[in-house]
Design an enzyme around this catalytic site. Structure first.
Site, short mmCIF file in Angstrom:
data_model
loop_
_atom_site.label_atom_id
_atom_site.label_comp_id
_atom_site.label_asym_id
_atom_site.label_seq_id
_atom_site.Cartn_x
_atom_site.Cartn_y
_atom_site.Cartn_z
N SER A 200 42.46 41.23 35.27
CA SER A 200 41.02 40.99 35.12
C SER A 200 40.78 39.87 34.11
O SER A 200 39.94 38.98 34.33
CB SER A 200 40.30 42.26 34.68
N ALA B 202 38.25 42.14 39.65
CA ALA B 202 38.27 42.26 38.19
C ALA B 202 37.38 43.43 37.75
O ALA B 202 36.28 43.60 38.25
CB ALA B 202 37.78 40.97 37.55
N LYS B 203 37.90 44.21 36.81
CA LYS B 203 37.10 45.29 36.23
C LYS B 203 36.41 44.71 35.00
O LYS B 203 36.89 44.82 33.86
CB LYS B 203 37.99 46.48 35.86
N ALA B 204 35.30 44.03 35.25
CA ALA B 204 34.60 43.27 34.22
C ALA B 204 33.26 43.90 33.89
O ALA B 204 32.59 44.47 34.76
CB ALA B 204 34.39 41.83 34.69
N TYR C 273 29.44 45.56 36.25
CA TYR C 273 28.88 46.91 36.20
C TYR C 273 27.37 46.95 36.00
O TYR C 273 26.78 48.03 35.98
CB TYR C 273 29.63 47.73 35.13
#
Length: 319
Positions: A63, A157-159, A163
């Protein structure tokens, strides 16, 4: 609400929980420039054990790479920091939040002048959608909010910025009386929940959306697919029409927080018999058997938190 622990890891050292602060004009507060992970540490008969820590760290670093954020810490350093956090905070089980963010410096959109800060916090946390949800299931809706489109924000990507979309999905669901929402992709196919991957069961076969449907490559998602293969349950990654949610025999979420949670209704349409189905139950039993240390860890998912030993894949982490 969070239950504070004693220490948080910051850039290679431990600080007090209340000292983990950033400036209001840090780059992340204006522009969402952060990447993060959610990782569980489970209590087992042999002591605390971190679930798939290296896979989670790899996704964190992936990410960061996508967003051109340079992380100066290695996988071994981050894994060891998490193990030490468990010991320092005297926990038997916990939830980790590794967080890499762009800090205080320039206030323009271009982020390269801002320092990169790395934090790891942990705390005790129960079942994300409620203890009873694991057996009884949850009621969900199809969200009016679409998941992020390809080539806008990177879904792999866990950005933090991604969220904001998840918050809209979750808030809408809750305000309308649902436990969670399921979003569609820009083509109208099933994507994922606000923080969970989605699986559909029909005629004994499992279907799940492909990564191209704006899906985060979930670590628990991958675990479910490995378990299903070991249990001889066919799994196919494929585009799933919205209406398949209504006529499925079973639907369930997967995720670090949600673990494996059945869905009993979608848009007030009962899924199957309106309770946890046999495939979901079989996967839950296999999953929780491993992570709680009651069954053999045949996939090498657990990293025991022990004193001594080297940090290698599927080996105890030195603290």
């Amino acid at each position: 609400m969070l239950k504070p622990t004693a220490k948080i890891w910051h850039n290679g050292r431990f600080i007090d929980w209340d000292d983990a602060k950033i400036h209001v004009l840090s780059h992340v507060t204006s522009y969402g420039s952060s990447v993060f992970e959610g990782i569980r540490c489970y209590a087992t008969p042999s002591g605390p054990a971190i679930f798939r820590v290296r896979e989670h760290i790899r996704r964190l670093l992936d990410s960061a790479k996508i967003y051109r954020i340079e992380v100066k810490h290695t996988t071994d350093e981050l894994a060891a920091a998490m193990a030490e956090l468990v010991r320092v905070n005297k926990l038997e089980s916990c939830y980790f939040r590794p967080l890499v963010l762009r800090g205080y410096g320039d206030v323009g959109v271009l982020p390269f002048a801002n320092p990169v800060e790395t934090y790891i916090a942990c705390w005790e946390w129960g079942k994300y959608l409620g203890e009873e949800a694991l057996a009884e299931g949850v009621d969900v809706c199809v969200s009016s909010w679409t998941r992020i489109a390809p080539n806008t924000l990177p879904a792999l990507a866990k950005a933090g910025a991604n969220y904001m979309n998840s918050q809209l999905i979750r808030m809408e669901a809750q305000l309308n009386g649902y436990a969670e929402g399921i979003a569609l992709d820009t083509s109208g196919y099933v994507s994922e929940g606000s923080g969970e991957n989605v699986f559909v069961v029909r005629d004994g076969k499992i279907l799940t959306p492909p990564l191209g449907a704006s899906v985060l490559p979930g670590i628990t998602r991958d675990s479910v697919m490995q378990l299903a293969a070991a249990l001889d349950i066919p799994v196919t990654e494929t585009l799933i029409p919205r209406e398949m949610l209504y006529i499925a025999d079973e639907v369930f979420f997967s995720g670090t927080a949600a673990e494996i949670t059945p869905i009993r209704s979608v848009d007030h349409i009962v899924v199957g018999k309106g309770s946890r189905g046999p495939v979901t139950e079989k996967l839950q039993k296999a999953f929780f058997g491993i992570v709680h240390g009651d069954a053999q860890d045949r996939f090498g998912w657990l990293t025991p938190v022990t004193k001594g030993g080297a940090i290698t894949k599927n080996e105890p982490v030195t603290v």
